[in-house]
Write a protein that holds these residues in place. Structure first.
Motif, PDB file in Angstrom:
ATOM      1  N   ASN A  30       0.802  -1.226   0.000  1.00  5.84           N
ATOM      2  CA  ASN A  30       0.000   0.000   0.000  1.00  5.84           C
ATOM      3  C   ASN A  30       0.836   1.278   0.000  1.00  5.84           C
ATOM      4  N   GLN A  31       2.143   1.167  -0.198  1.00  2.00           N
ATOM      5  CA  GLN A  31       2.990   2.356  -0.254  1.00  2.00           C
ATOM      6  C   GLN A  31       2.585   3.216  -1.446  1.00  2.00           C
ATOM      7  N   PRO A  32       2.410   4.515  -1.206  1.00  2.78           N
ATOM      8  CA  PRO A  32       2.067   5.392  -2.335  1.00  2.78           C
ATOM      9  C   PRO A  32       3.263   5.564  -3.268  1.00  2.78           C
ATOM     10  N   VAL A  33       2.963   5.674  -4.550  1.00  7.06           N
ATOM     11  CA  VAL A  33       3.996   5.888  -5.555  1.00  7.06           C
ATOM     12  C   VAL A  33       3.899   7.325  -6.029  1.00  7.06           C
ATOM     13  N   ASN A  34       5.034   8.020  -6.040  1.00 12.88           N
ATOM     14  CA  ASN A  34       5.066   9.381  -6.566  1.00 12.88           C
ATOM     15  C   ASN A  34       5.148   9.293  -8.080  1.00 12.88           C
ATOM     16  N   SER A  35       4.107   9.688  -8.742  1.00  8.07           N
ATOM     17  CA  SER A  35       4.071   9.544 -10.204  1.00  8.07           C
ATOM     18  C   SER A  35       4.078  10.911 -10.883  1.00  8.07           C
ATOM     19  N   GLU A  36       4.983  11.780 -10.445  1.00 12.67           N
ATOM     20  CA  GLU A  36       5.097  13.090 -11.087  1.00 12.67           C
ATOM     21  C   GLU A  36       5.493  12.913 -12.543  1.00 12.67           C
ATOM     22  N   ASN A  37       6.377  11.986 -12.761  1.00 10.59           N
ATOM     23  CA  ASN A  37       6.807  11.671 -14.119  1.00 10.59           C
ATOM     24  C   ASN A  37       6.697  10.156 -14.252  1.00 10.59           C
ATOM     25  N   THR A  38       5.925   9.684 -15.189  1.00 11.91           N
ATOM     26  CA  THR A  38       5.672   8.247 -15.285  1.00 11.91           C
ATOM     27  C   THR A  38       6.936   7.444 -15.522  1.00 11.91           C
ATOM     28  N   GLU A  39       7.941   8.032 -16.147  1.00 13.29           N
ATOM     29  CA  GLU A  39       9.186   7.310 -16.370  1.00 13.29           C
ATOM     30  C   GLU A  39      10.014   7.204 -15.095  1.00 13.29           C
ATOM     31  N   ASN A  40       9.851   8.145 -14.197  1.00 12.96           N
ATOM     32  CA  ASN A  40      10.641   8.170 -12.969  1.00 12.96           C
ATOM     33  C   ASN A  40       9.787   7.968 -11.728  1.00 12.96           C
TER      34      ASN A  40
END
Length: 84
Positions: A30-40
């Motif tokens: 359930n850790q949130p993923v930082n998806s500011e840039n989908t590649e990174n």
């Protein structure tokens, strides 16, 4: 020490270890993923690392609890051999 008490302690330890592994794996999943840039895409690795450590500790607890159960089982076998 009663043999039933040793079995109970071992079983309790196995249950606790199983519960800890389940909780830790759920927290990791359930850790949130930082998806500011989908590649990174990234996530904060500190909570994941802490939960992996908790899972390793639970594994060690499960191994120790299994050893308690095995030893209690061997004691029962020895007592039966002596009394027969």
């Amino acid at each position: 020490m009663e043999i039933n008490s040793a079995f109970s302690s071992g079983l309790y330890g196995l249950n606790q270890a199983s519960q800890q592994i389940t909780e830790s794996s759920e927290k990791i999943a359930n850790q949130p993923v930082n998806s500011e840039n989908t590649e990174n895409s990234s996530y904060d690795s500190q909570p994941v690392t802490a939960e992996l450590i908790n899972m390793k500790l639970a594994e060690i607890q499960a191994q120790a609890s299994a050893k308690v159960i095995t030893t209690a089982d061997e004691m029962v076998g020895s007592l039966i051999d002596v009394s027969v």
